[in-house]
Design a protein around this motif. Structure first.
Motif, PDB file in Angstrom:
ATOM      1  N   ARG A 700      33.731  32.499  40.969  1.00 54.91           N
ATOM      2  CA  ARG A 700      34.324  32.211  39.659  1.00 54.91           C
ATOM      3  C   ARG A 700      35.783  31.769  39.814  1.00 54.91           C
ATOM      4  O   ARG A 700      36.248  30.862  39.115  1.00 54.91           O
ATOM      5  CB  ARG A 700      34.225  33.443  38.762  1.00 54.91           C
ATOM      6  CG  ARG A 700      32.801  33.751  38.288  1.00 54.91           C
ATOM      7  CD  ARG A 700      32.781  34.828  37.218  1.00 54.91           C
ATOM      8  NE  ARG A 700      31.422  35.065  36.750  1.00 54.91           N
ATOM      9  CZ  ARG A 700      30.674  36.116  37.097  1.00 54.91           C
ATOM     10  NH1 ARG A 700      31.175  37.044  37.910  1.00 54.91           N
ATOM     11  NH2 ARG A 700      29.448  36.255  36.648  1.00 54.91           N
ATOM     12  N   GLY A 701      36.488  32.396  40.749  1.00 54.26           N
ATOM     13  CA  GLY A 701      37.865  31.983  40.988  1.00 54.26           C
ATOM     14  C   GLY A 701      37.940  30.557  41.513  1.00 54.26           C
ATOM     15  O   GLY A 701      38.782  29.758  41.075  1.00 54.26           O
ATOM     16  N   TRP A 702      37.048  30.214  42.444  1.00 54.97           N
ATOM     17  CA  TRP A 702      37.041  28.855  43.011  1.00 54.97           C
ATOM     18  C   TRP A 702      36.648  27.834  41.947  1.00 54.97           C
ATOM     19  O   TRP A 702      37.243  26.755  41.877  1.00 54.97           O
ATOM     20  CB  TRP A 702      36.071  28.811  44.184  1.00 54.97           C
ATOM     21  CG  TRP A 702      36.006  27.478  44.860  1.00 54.97           C
ATOM     22  CD1 TRP A 702      36.877  26.973  45.787  1.00 54.97           C
ATOM     23  CD2 TRP A 702      35.008  26.479  44.662  1.00 54.97           C
ATOM     24  NE1 TRP A 702      36.488  25.723  46.185  1.00 54.97           N
ATOM     25  CE2 TRP A 702      35.345  25.391  45.512  1.00 54.97           C
ATOM     26  CE3 TRP A 702      33.876  26.387  43.870  1.00 54.97           C
ATOM     27  CZ2 TRP A 702      34.573  24.231  45.569  1.00 54.97           C
ATOM     28  CZ3 TRP A 702      33.102  25.230  43.921  1.00 54.97           C
ATOM     29  CH2 TRP A 702      33.447  24.175  44.763  1.00 54.97           C
ATOM     30  N   THR A 704      37.174  28.044  38.757  1.00 56.51           N
ATOM     31  CA  THR A 704      38.295  27.886  37.830  1.00 56.51           C
ATOM     32  C   THR A 704      39.351  26.967  38.422  1.00 56.51           C
ATOM     33  O   THR A 704      39.910  26.104  37.734  1.00 56.51           O
ATOM     34  CB  THR A 704      38.899  29.262  37.502  1.00 56.51           C
ATOM     35  OG1 THR A 704      37.886  30.091  36.915  1.00 56.51           O
ATOM     36  CG2 THR A 704      40.062  29.120  36.526  1.00 56.51           C
ATOM     37  N   GLU A 705      39.642  27.148  39.716  1.00 55.80           N
ATOM     38  CA  GLU A 705      40.627  26.290  40.382  1.00 55.80           C
ATOM     39  C   GLU A 705      40.192  24.832  40.381  1.00 55.80           C
ATOM     40  O   GLU A 705      41.005  23.931  40.149  1.00 55.80           O
ATOM     41  CB  GLU A 705      40.841  26.759  41.822  1.00 55.80           C
ATOM     42  CG  GLU A 705      41.562  28.075  41.952  1.00 55.80           C
ATOM     43  CD  GLU A 705      41.698  28.495  43.405  1.00 55.80           C
ATOM     44  OE1 GLU A 705      41.350  27.670  44.293  1.00 55.80           O
ATOM     45  OE2 GLU A 705      42.156  29.624  43.663  1.00 55.80           O
ATOM     46  N   ARG A 706      38.926  24.586  40.659  1.00 53.21           N
ATOM     47  CA  ARG A 706      38.441  23.211  40.757  1.00 53.21           C
ATOM     48  C   ARG A 706      38.105  22.602  39.404  1.00 53.21           C
ATOM     49  O   ARG A 706      37.971  21.379  39.288  1.00 53.21           O
ATOM     50  CB  ARG A 706      37.182  23.173  41.646  1.00 53.21           C
ATOM     51  CG  ARG A 706      37.408  23.589  43.079  1.00 53.21           C
ATOM     52  CD  ARG A 706      38.318  22.600  43.806  1.00 53.21           C
ATOM     53  NE  ARG A 706      37.757  21.265  43.785  1.00 53.21           N
ATOM     54  CZ  ARG A 706      36.916  20.784  44.712  1.00 53.21           C
ATOM     55  NH1 ARG A 706      36.562  21.550  45.733  1.00 53.21           N
ATOM     56  NH2 ARG A 706      36.460  19.559  44.631  1.00 53.21           N
ATOM     57  N   GLY A 707      37.931  23.441  38.396  1.00 55.88           N
ATOM     58  CA  GLY A 707      37.571  22.929  37.083  1.00 55.88           C
ATOM     59  C   GLY A 707      36.168  22.340  37.032  1.00 55.88           C
ATOM     60  O   GLY A 707      35.899  21.431  36.237  1.00 55.88           O
ATOM     61  N   TRP A 747      29.980  25.595  48.835  1.00 54.32           N
ATOM     62  CA  TRP A 747      31.161  26.460  48.992  1.00 54.32           C
ATOM     63  C   TRP A 747      30.744  27.921  49.111  1.00 54.32           C
ATOM     64  O   TRP A 747      31.288  28.670  49.939  1.00 54.32           O
ATOM     65  CB  TRP A 747      32.093  26.290  47.788  1.00 54.32           C
ATOM     66  CG  TRP A 747      33.356  27.097  47.952  1.00 54.32           C
ATOM     67  CD1 TRP A 747      34.530  26.694  48.525  1.00 54.32           C
ATOM     68  CD2 TRP A 747      33.547  28.465  47.547  1.00 54.32           C
ATOM     69  NE1 TRP A 747      35.443  27.717  48.511  1.00 54.32           N
ATOM     70  CE2 TRP A 747      34.863  28.828  47.925  1.00 54.32           C
ATOM     71  CE3 TRP A 747      32.750  29.407  46.928  1.00 54.32           C
ATOM     72  CZ2 TRP A 747      35.399  30.090  47.682  1.00 54.32           C
ATOM     73  CZ3 TRP A 747      33.269  30.676  46.694  1.00 54.32           C
ATOM     74  CH2 TRP A 747      34.576  31.004  47.060  1.00 54.32           C
TER      75      TRP A 747
END
Length: 773
Positions: A700-702, A704-707, A747
């Motif tokens: 979820r963090g990744w 959010t970063e990548r959109g 990923w």
């Protein structure tokens, strides 16, 4: 299914040399490529990477190329791998690279097979080495040569055809042998000759005298007949709808042309297949036909072999390792124009591919549920696109994914609405179970209808999708239920032999003499399975044969075909079976189908449960009334007022499928959204819970970063949390774009491979899961 998706990390390609890896190896006059210093080898391993080796001392005749099998040291073992790259450099210094032990091939494995394996590994996010291993026959994995077994055939020469051949006056047995061979213009194989008490010395003596000659021929598939006649029997006349469908298929035999042949049961889809294949092999090309079950393979083979005079080979898990390699080689060499097989046959190499046909395309058995979790139907789409050949998906009950693509115009939608017989398909008649006394699940009005059908000289099929005698054993005194020690499931009661068995982990237990909790001896079977229904019907109709067909009764080879052969004689009988009987079987004398309990699969937690149950009901209903008499289908249910079930009964599968598609669209579920499922399992619950939570938080963090437009749902326990004494957890990824889903999946895999916690947990990523169970 699109063929252009992102590649999983660290899975290499061999674009520089892939054009040289073809079925026949390099041409003798083509220039030799420069000798590479490094070979990138895919070995059978869960690691998603290639391993670098130095070429061995002895190069193959055509030089090093992708597609050659090699034996290499790997850890403490020596394994068979496949060369996928030929390079001049490596991330490791040359001194650390181990040399290849041996090259096992003179020419590379077929190029189309290599492409399909690369695509499968990339799309399903699976290790390339493991994909290659699972896609090739067992004997090739073990290092055997790609060559078919042969047999000897002995034929008479022109000298042997003379009235008085020389040298036989004092050799009466040789004269008898020659006389026997004269009666067979195409010769006889050694086994047939030796079975008549002749010897090899007598055969050699006739060869030395020039009277007979010995030929070596492949054991699996000989060459097609040389008289140009492809048909052993004439094609059947087509009705208007069949002719229109076949004409549409003939329009584009040299291009990728995906078609859905949507025909009601008994509408003659197989005849369309046969006449399409006739056109394909007339162009000296090959046809690959996929069927959902091993049980359907013998009858399909028999029909194809009776129609065509060309070799037809089969590929399925019921073959021996040698038989499978023979068939694989016959297809790869082009000697077999027609290949018929189950799910794994999609990996069969073809020299001259001309068409791929997927029969019963909706069937769930086309999806591999463990290891390499591929879907054979979707790979057929990708493979047909790659070869630019027609693809035909045939079914009476299309999957919602295929139906949506047909409605969107991606597939051509061909309809067959009329049966070959003069009777329309039977509609489902819902019969209310509520408040009615039952015998082995059957209520009195249904039993009465069964008796009337048998008295009229017809056959009855009783469908119950539960093996065993009863779903479980219960104590009438305290309510104890026989549950599996290793799974969150109840054990099934069997009578033949008497035992309790778990159908999820195959654990078996002897029947208890008394209740283990209260000591009561009042233990009773709860519910009905095929064995109990068979026993009850045999008691109700003692003069009528009862045939039970399920996985337990058909374990012996050819057992199913023997029963079906007896049934097709037409004598009145009762068939009791599971979904093995629902798919593709032509039972012309069955006029009544009884579904014992339609509710079992309608209300499961899986969002596809209603679709799959409706397909199964429609398919089993299609066994009734396929010939000279109309059919009836009685469906016993506790929910006659269920709107979906009522729509299926009143308007048929097509109307229900249209409604389900709208519901899926509103809920943003497949086929309008793409899914991937991370499955975690371990002996200790805490291990899967910990890893699942960490994976979900990191992903979820990744995202959010990548959109990226990808949703991460869970983790949640699997529908059956404990199975085989292991705890199961799931994390779902969902996206409207397939490419984004694959990017997130790649990923996540890389993240898991780098986490120490993942080494204590078995995990896999299931792309396009067909079930959440």
């Amino acid at each position: 299914m699109r063929t252009g998706c992102r590649q999983a990390p660290r899975v290499s390609t061999a674009a520089k040399y892939s054009s040289r890896a073809h079925a026949g190896g390099q041409l003798p006059d083509s220039p030799q490529p420069p000798a590479p210093r490094v070979l990138g080898v895919a070995v059978p391993s869960p690691l998603r990477r290639l391993f670098d080796y130095r070429p061995g001392r002895h190069a193959p005749p055509g030089g090093w190329q992708p597609g050659l099998r090699v034996r290499v040291p790997f850890g403490r073992r020596h394994v068979v791998g496949v060369v996928m790259e030929c390079r001049d450099d490596s991330e490791l210094p040359p001194s650390r690279l181990k040399p290849v032990d041996a090259c096992l091939d003179e020419a590379p494995l077929p190029a189309d097979w290599l492409w399909l394996c690369r695509f499968t590994a990339r799309y399903y996010q699976h290790a390339l080495g493991d994909t290659l291993q699972q896609a090739m026959p067992v004997l090739l994995r073990q290092g055997r040569a790609l060559a078919s077994r042969t047999r000897e055939r002995w034929c008479v020469t022109p000298a042997g055809e003379q009235d008085a051949p020389p040298g036989l006056a004092r050799a009466p047995r040789q004269a008898e042998l020659l006389a026997m061979l004269r009666q067979h213009p195409h010769g006889l194989v050694s086994q047939a000759i030796l079975a008549q008490s002749f010897t090899r010395d007598q055969l050699r003596a006739l060869v030395d005298k020039g009277l007979i000659v010995r030929h070596e021929e492949p054991l699996s598939a000989g060459a097609p007949s040389d008289d140009g006649q492809r048909l052993a029997e004439p094609a059947l006349p087509l009705n208007g709808e069949q002719a229109t469908a076949l004409s549409a298929l003939h329009e584009r035999l040299d291009a990728f042309h995906p078609c859905l042949l949507h025909g009601v049961t008994g509408s003659g889809k197989t005849e369309v297949y046969l006449q399409l294949i006739e056109a394909v092999i007339g162009r000296h090309r090959q046809a690959l036909v996929l069927v959902p079950e091993i049980g359907l393979t013998p009858q399909t083979l028999a029909r194809f072999r009776s129609r065509f005079r060309v070799p037809v080979v089969a590929l399925h898990s019921g073959l021996t390792d040698h038989e499978r390699l023979d068939a694989w080689e016959a297809a790869a060499s082009g000697r077999a124009p027609i290949v018929i097989g189950t799910r794994s046959a999609i990996f069969t190499p073809l020299t001259r591919p001309g068409v791929i046909i997927v029969d019963e395309e909706h069937d769930g058995s086309f999806k591999q549920q463990d290891g390499l979790r591929y879907h054979a139907r979707d790979l057929a789409v990708a493979r047909a696109h790659h070869h630019r050949i027609p693809l035909l998906l045939g079914t009476a009950t299309p999957s919602l994914e295929t139906l949506q693509r047909a409605q969107a115009g991606d597939y051509r939608h061909l309809r067959l609405t009329r049966r070959a017989s003069r009777y329309a398909p039977a509609r489902l008649e819902l019969t209310d179970l509520r408040g009615r006394q039952r015998r082995a699940g059957l209520i009195p009005p249904v039993i009465e209808t069964i008796g009337e059908t048998l008295a009229a000289g017809h056959q009855v099929l009783v469908f119950i999708n539960r093996r065993g005698f009863a779903p479980t054993l219960a104590c009438h005194a305290c309510g104890w239920l026989a549950e599996c020690d290793h799974c969150d499931a109840r054990m099934t009661l069997h009578r033949q032999p008497p035992l309790l068995a778990c159908h999820h982990c195959d654990r078996r237990r002897a029947l208890p003499d008394a209740c283990p909790e209260c000591g009561s001896i009042d233990l009773r079977p709860l519910g009905s399975g095929t064995e109990r229904t068979e026993e009850t019907l045999a008691a109700l109709f003692p003069e009528t044969p009862v045939h039970r067909i399920d996985r337990d009764s058909t374990r012996r080879r050819d057992a199913l075909e023997q029963v079906l052969t007896e049934v097709r004689r037409g004598e009145p009988c009762l068939l009791v079976g599971t979904q093995m009987l629902a798919k593709g079987h032509h039972l012309p004398h069955v006029t009544l189908v009884v579904v014992v309990n339609a509710d079992a699969g309608l209300y499961a937690s899986d969002f596809r449960a209603l679709e799959h149950s409706a397909q199964l009901l429609e398919q089993v209903a299609g066994r009734a009334g396929r010939a000279a008499h109309p059919g009836r289908v009685l469906v016993q249910t506790m929910h006659t007022d269920d709107p979906h079930l009522r729509l299926l009964a009143d308007a048929g599968y097509d109307a229900l499928a249209a409604q389900l598609l709208e519901e899926r669209r509103a809920a943003q579920l497949p086929p309008f959204r793409f899914l991937a499922l991370l499955r975690l399992e371990a002996p200790h619950e805490a291990a899967v819970v910990e890893l699942g939570g960490l994976a979900a938080e990191a992903l979820r963090g990744w995202l959010t970063e990548r959109g990226l437009e990808v949703d991460c749902l869970g983790p949640v326990p699997a529908p059956m949390e404990r199975r085989q004494n292991r705890y199961h957890l799931q994390l779902m990824l969902s996206s409207p774009r397939r490419s984004r889903l694959h990017e997130a999946g790649a990923w996540l895999i890389a993240w898991l491979e780098g986490r120490p916690e993942a080494r204590r947990v078995r995990w896999s990523l299931d792309i396009d899961p067909q079930t959440l169970a």
